[in-house]
Design a protein around this motif. Structure first.
Motif, PDB file in Angstrom:
ATOM      1  N   UNK A 101       3.849   2.795   2.566  1.00  0.00           N
ATOM      2  CA  UNK A 101       3.765   2.443   1.141  1.00  0.00           C
ATOM      3  C   UNK A 101       4.346   3.484   0.191  1.00  0.00           C
ATOM      4  N   UNK A 102       4.960   4.546   0.712  1.00  0.00           N
ATOM      5  CA  UNK A 102       5.367   5.671  -0.132  1.00  0.00           C
ATOM      6  C   UNK A 102       6.234   5.262  -1.319  1.00  0.00           C
ATOM      7  N   UNK A 103       7.251   4.435  -1.078  1.00  0.00           N
ATOM      8  CA  UNK A 103       8.130   4.059  -2.181  1.00  0.00           C
ATOM      9  C   UNK A 103       7.373   3.329  -3.285  1.00  0.00           C
ATOM     10  N   UNK A 104       6.365   2.598  -2.917  1.00  0.00           N
ATOM     11  CA  UNK A 104       5.594   1.874  -3.927  1.00  0.00           C
ATOM     12  C   UNK A 104       4.550   2.772  -4.587  1.00  0.00           C
ATOM     13  N   UNK A 105       4.086   3.774  -3.865  1.00  0.00           N
ATOM     14  CA  UNK A 105       3.241   4.794  -4.495  1.00  0.00           C
ATOM     15  C   UNK A 105       4.033   5.533  -5.569  1.00  0.00           C
ATOM     16  N   UNK A 106       5.313   5.775  -5.293  1.00  0.00           N
ATOM     17  CA  UNK A 106       6.163   6.446  -6.281  1.00  0.00           C
ATOM     18  C   UNK A 106       6.355   5.570  -7.520  1.00  0.00           C
ATOM     19  N   UNK A 107       6.546   4.292  -7.308  1.00  0.00           N
ATOM     20  CA  UNK A 107       6.647   3.380  -8.445  1.00  0.00           C
ATOM     21  C   UNK A 107       5.370   3.442  -9.272  1.00  0.00           C
ATOM     22  N   UNK A 108       4.250   3.352  -8.604  1.00  0.00           N
ATOM     23  CA  UNK A 108       2.968   3.375  -9.304  1.00  0.00           C
ATOM     24  C   UNK A 108       2.775   4.674 -10.077  1.00  0.00           C
ATOM     25  N   UNK A 109       3.258   5.781  -9.509  1.00  0.00           N
ATOM     26  CA  UNK A 109       3.038   7.098 -10.114  1.00  0.00           C
ATOM     27  C   UNK A 109       3.950   7.384 -11.302  1.00  0.00           C
ATOM     28  N   UNK A 110       5.185   6.823 -11.289  1.00  0.00           N
ATOM     29  CA  UNK A 110       6.142   7.306 -12.281  1.00  0.00           C
ATOM     30  C   UNK A 110       6.957   6.234 -12.992  1.00  0.00           C
ATOM     31  N   UNK A 111       6.764   4.973 -12.647  1.00  0.00           N
ATOM     32  CA  UNK A 111       7.616   3.948 -13.242  1.00  0.00           C
ATOM     33  C   UNK A 111       6.884   3.136 -14.303  1.00  0.00           C
ATOM     34  N   UNK A 112       7.683   2.564 -15.182  1.00  0.00           N
ATOM     35  CA  UNK A 112       7.169   1.642 -16.186  1.00  0.00           C
ATOM     36  C   UNK A 112       7.918   0.305 -16.126  1.00  0.00           C
ATOM     37  N   UNK A 113       8.543   0.040 -14.978  1.00  0.00           N
ATOM     38  CA  UNK A 113       9.400  -1.130 -14.813  1.00  0.00           C
ATOM     39  C   UNK A 113       8.704  -2.196 -13.972  1.00  0.00           C
ATOM     40  N   UNK A 114       8.604  -3.423 -14.461  1.00  0.00           N
ATOM     41  CA  UNK A 114       8.001  -4.496 -13.664  1.00  0.00           C
ATOM     42  C   UNK A 114       8.866  -4.845 -12.458  1.00  0.00           C
ATOM     43  N   UNK A 115       8.212  -5.188 -11.354  1.00  0.00           N
ATOM     44  CA  UNK A 115       8.932  -5.484 -10.119  1.00  0.00           C
ATOM     45  C   UNK A 115       8.326  -6.702  -9.428  1.00  0.00           C
ATOM     46  N   UNK A 116       9.199  -7.521  -8.860  1.00  0.00           N
ATOM     47  CA  UNK A 116       8.785  -8.721  -8.131  1.00  0.00           C
ATOM     48  C   UNK A 116       9.440  -8.714  -6.769  1.00  0.00           C
ATOM     49  N   UNK A 117       8.697  -9.159  -5.733  1.00  0.00           N
ATOM     50  CA  UNK A 117       9.185  -9.159  -4.351  1.00  0.00           C
ATOM     51  C   UNK A 117       9.066 -10.551  -3.760  1.00  0.00           C
ATOM     52  N   UNK A 118      10.159 -11.024  -3.151  1.00  0.00           N
ATOM     53  CA  UNK A 118      10.134 -12.242  -2.352  1.00  0.00           C
ATOM     54  C   UNK A 118      10.247 -11.843  -0.885  1.00  0.00           C
ATOM     55  N   UNK A 119       9.265 -12.223  -0.086  1.00  0.00           N
ATOM     56  CA  UNK A 119       9.309 -11.856   1.333  1.00  0.00           C
ATOM     57  C   UNK A 119       9.187 -13.094   2.209  1.00  0.00           C
ATOM     58  N   UNK A 120       9.572 -12.930   3.461  1.00  0.00           N
ATOM     59  CA  UNK A 120       9.594 -14.039   4.416  1.00  0.00           C
ATOM     60  C   UNK A 120       8.551 -13.832   5.502  1.00  0.00           C
ATOM     61  N   UNK A 121       7.902 -14.914   5.867  1.00  0.00           N
ATOM     62  CA  UNK A 121       6.875 -14.857   6.898  1.00  0.00           C
ATOM     63  C   UNK A 121       7.429 -14.349   8.230  1.00  0.00           C
ATOM     64  N   UNK A 122       8.672 -14.702   8.551  1.00  0.00           N
ATOM     65  CA  UNK A 122       9.237 -14.394   9.862  1.00  0.00           C
ATOM     66  C   UNK A 122      10.192 -13.196   9.836  1.00  0.00           C
ATOM     67  N   UNK A 123      10.201 -12.453   8.749  1.00  0.00           N
ATOM     68  CA  UNK A 123      11.090 -11.292   8.640  1.00  0.00           C
ATOM     69  C   UNK A 123      10.657 -10.224   9.635  1.00  0.00           C
ATOM     70  N   UNK A 124      11.625  -9.705  10.381  1.00  0.00           N
ATOM     71  CA  UNK A 124      11.342  -8.613  11.310  1.00  0.00           C
ATOM     72  C   UNK A 124      11.556  -7.254  10.661  1.00  0.00           C
ATOM     73  N   UNK A 125      12.040  -7.249   9.401  1.00  0.00           N
ATOM     74  CA  UNK A 125      12.208  -6.010   8.654  1.00  0.00           C
ATOM     75  C   UNK A 125      11.002  -5.768   7.769  1.00  0.00           C
TER      76      UNK A 125
END
Length: 267
Positions: A178-202
């Motif tokens: 979760x590090x990259x998202x901890x960084x967002x939480x700590x220092x960003x003011x930009x809204x973010x949205x994520x689309x993910x796939x149930x079968x994604x192997x990444x």
């Protein structure tokens, strides 16, 4: 020039890297030859960019920056990709898809592990920031960035560094969770949205839940949304098998979700 840094891991957080998905795992769709891109290739600060503009009156102060996956603009999916960018223009936004891969997009069947050695942040960030500067010099005040797979990493960087106004990503790769998202939480003011796939192997559903644990439930006040699309795999937001209604619906759903998010946060 501002540099997007791969910031160090936060202490006491166990982080894992979202793996890049092999090129063979991407479905490559095709479009009828009668379908033509509506935009054109231009140069912005020396970077090749596909520019596509809405047919109706546009707001010159707002733009969408579309960051492709590893197949980039020169790939066999170039026509598909141009039409994809044209979708954003049809929705009312001047849209720019830069060749931030420096003319070296990976070919279908290429080795991602070998390719990525020459496509780290030191190589990829400068052309991206050059295009952003050019857009701002043109009078663009608000930039919405949408990134897919490899592009999702760089939209995340732009969010972390408060370089854009709003960000959306789909099936991102190479993030530290979760590090990259901890960084967002700590220092960003930009809204973010994520689309993910149930079968994604990444960016697996497990990674998605880890991200929710950091940003979800109102923990990130600028705004966070994640939407999972079931029964589809990596790359679903970019390409779909036209004969599979589940894939077609998921691709359109991801676009609609991102579009709604961007419209909500561009004032």
């Amino acid at each position: 020039m501002k540099v997007l840094l791969l910031l160090p891991f936060l202490a006491a957080v166990q982080s894992a890297v979202v793996p890049a998905v092999d090129t063979e795992a991407h479905f490559h769709s095709s479009f009828p030859s009668a379908v033509e891109p509506q935009g054109k290739n231009i140069s912005l600060n020396g970077v090749l960019v596909y520019e596509t503009l809405p047919q109706q009156k546009l707001d010159p102060t707002k733009a969408v920056l579309l960051l492709t996956d590893v197949f980039g603009l020169p790939s066999p999916d170039n026509l598909v990709r141009s039409i994809f960018a044209d979708q954003w223009a049809a929705a009312g936004f001047q849209t720019y898809a830069p060749d931030y891969l420096n003319g070296d997009a990976i070919p279908v069947g290429g080795n991602v592990t070998a390719w990525i050695v020459n496509h780290g942040e030191a190589q990829t960030t400068p052309p991206l920031l050059a295009v952003i500067k050019a857009l701002k010099d043109r009078g663009v005040k608000q930039i919405a960035a949408t990134g897919y797979c490899f592009g999702g990493l760089y939209v995340t960087r732009l969010v972390q560094n408060n370089t854009i106004t709003v960000g959306t990503v789909a099936h991102p790769s190479l993030l530290n969770v979760p590090t990259d998202f901890e960084l967002i939480k700590a220092q960003s003011r930009i809204p973010i949205e994520i689309n993910n796939a149930e079968l994604d192997t990444g960016f697996t559903p497990a990674f998605a839940l880890q991200t929710d644990a950091v940003l979800g439930d109102g923990q990130y006040s600028p705004g966070y949304l994640r939407k999972q699309f079931d029964a589809v795999a990596h790359g679903f937001a970019v390409r779909a098998n036209g004969s599979d209604p589940v894939q077609v619906a998921a691709k359109q759903g991801a676009f609609d979700t991102s579009l709604s998010w961007i419209k909500t946060h561009l004032k």
